[in-house]
Scaffold this active site. Sequence first.
Site, PDB file in Angstrom:
ATOM      1  N   ASP A   1       2.415  -5.100  13.197  1.00 52.14           N
ATOM      2  CA  ASP A   1       2.186  -4.223  12.040  1.00 52.14           C
ATOM      3  C   ASP A   1       0.818  -3.551  12.158  1.00 52.14           C
ATOM      4  O   ASP A   1       0.130  -3.325  11.159  1.00 52.14           O
ATOM      5  CB  ASP A   1       2.295  -5.012  10.734  1.00 52.14           C
ATOM      6  CG  ASP A   1       2.536  -4.104   9.521  1.00 52.14           C
ATOM      7  OD1 ASP A   1       2.896  -2.931   9.727  1.00 52.14           O
ATOM      8  OD2 ASP A   1       2.345  -4.564   8.389  1.00 52.14           O
TER       9      ASP A   1
ATOM     10  N   ALA B   1      -6.955  -4.550   4.789  1.00 54.24           N
ATOM     11  CA  ALA B   1      -6.659  -3.119   4.891  1.00 54.24           C
ATOM     12  C   ALA B   1      -5.645  -2.848   5.989  1.00 54.24           C
ATOM     13  O   ALA B   1      -5.561  -1.743   6.513  1.00 54.24           O
ATOM     14  CB  ALA B   1      -7.946  -2.337   5.150  1.00 54.24           C
ATOM     15  N   GLY B   2      -4.883  -3.871   6.341  1.00 55.90           N
ATOM     16  CA  GLY B   2      -3.891  -3.733   7.392  1.00 55.90           C
ATOM     17  C   GLY B   2      -4.173  -4.691   8.537  1.00 55.90           C
ATOM     18  O   GLY B   2      -5.137  -5.455   8.508  1.00 55.90           O
TER      19      GLY B   2
ATOM     20  N   ALA C   1       0.808  -1.219   0.000  1.00 60.28           N
ATOM     21  CA  ALA C   1       0.000   0.000   0.000  1.00 60.28           C
ATOM     22  C   ALA C   1       0.840   1.266   0.000  1.00 60.28           C
ATOM     23  O   ALA C   1       0.296   2.369   0.102  1.00 60.28           O
ATOM     24  CB  ALA C   1      -0.919  -0.011   1.226  1.00 60.28           C
TER      25      ALA C   1
ATOM     26  N   ASN D   1       4.362 -11.348   3.318  1.00 60.27           N
ATOM     27  CA  ASN D   1       3.470 -10.261   2.927  1.00 60.27           C
ATOM     28  C   ASN D   1       4.287  -9.187   2.212  1.00 60.27           C
ATOM     29  O   ASN D   1       5.497  -9.134   2.339  1.00 60.27           O
ATOM     30  CB  ASN D   1       2.757  -9.671   4.146  1.00 60.27           C
ATOM     31  CG  ASN D   1       1.844 -10.662   4.821  1.00 60.27           C
ATOM     32  OD1 ASN D   1       2.066 -11.079   5.962  1.00 60.27           O
ATOM     33  ND2 ASN D   1       0.797 -11.076   4.116  1.00 60.27           N
ATOM     34  N   GLY D   2       3.600  -8.331   1.446  1.00 57.39           N
ATOM     35  CA  GLY D   2       4.332  -7.375   0.629  1.00 57.39           C
ATOM     36  C   GLY D   2       5.102  -8.103  -0.456  1.00 57.39           C
ATOM     37  O   GLY D   2       6.314  -7.932  -0.605  1.00 57.39           O
TER      38      GLY D   2
END
Length: 391
Positions: free
Chosen positions: A268, A306-307, A135, A214-215
């Site tokens: 996170d 969304a996180g 994001a 992730n990412g």
Amino acid sequence: MKECIGIHYRTGRPIRLKWHRGNIEEIQELSDGIGDDLPYLAPGLVDLQVNGYGGYDLNAWPMEEEHVRHVTRGLWKEGVTSYFPTIITNSNEAIERAVGVISAVCDKEKGMDRCIAGIHLEGPFISPEEGPRGAHHREYVKGPDWSLFQRWQEAAGGRIKVVTLSPEWPGAGEFIQRCAAQGVIVSIGHTAATPEQIREAVNAGASMSTHLGNGAHLLLPRHPNYLWEQLAQEDLWSCMIADGFHLPESVLKVILRVKGEKALLVSDSVSFCGMEPGEYTTHIGGKVVLTPEGKLHLAENPNLLAGSAQTLKWGVEHLKNTGWCPLSEAWEMASTRPSRAANLPGREGLAEGAPADFLLFQRKKSALHLLKTYKHGDCVYHARNVKGDGS
């Protein structure tokens, strides 16, 4: 000298813990059967990656000093005694202002300074590609720039202790060496680097992987790829978001088995962490939904996260409840291991001479109920209407 008694989180035996002037002075093992209602005693939780909590976003501008205080106090209620406020990819000026605000709070208040172990700079030296970038705003992504980093470090009062970057950029190796020479942890993340570039980064001094798994691209070559390579690098600590949503259980299990003592937890967490389930509007105008099960997703697409809206304690509970590891090991992934990875004073956990950063909690079925949080020997959180807290 102050003291309390409880069940040692690792041994399961009753102990008396004594502390004075912020440090643990003595730990005495007691006879079994002195009290069936004793709480557990465990080291305080250490979170290497916190973007916000309780409605306060550390990456939304204008960020005020009180936002940092609210996040810190909110994390005390979750058992976090040390954490790294995380500033993500943004304009040069916005990053400078954000780290400056955090530094100002630490300069003014010793209590905040003790809890904020350092600043985590997550970007902007990351991959520009879709998927690995996550994001983060593409317009602000750039290659490692030492003079720019030094400018931010000066604004931060030297408090930037972790930098997440992708070693795919030219000059990344030299940048990593300079960071390592100054005691700044370099964590590989949001990357599209080749296995060779990953290995070069580790040889240069990179020592961690940011939220591994992730990412990343949705599709990767089966092998080799940057996930396999980071798993294979024995010198890399592997951070995991174990909220039950960010990683499939099979991936969590593999990381646990492969990395062993090098596996650790991060939250996170974003600003919606610690809030009631419902629909919310983000500072950039998008709508998100926090479900009763703890998942935070885009309102328009429940399949897109969304996180993270959960804290480290949630991750500990999740790992314990899966049965993949005992509570003691899950707890250390969120306390002593991150302390060791970041070379913090609390890396020995409950030990004589260590900082008096510890918690008292109760186990009730699948949940852990926090009773008290102590930071530097001071009680910074005490649950209401609680009896039998051991002190």
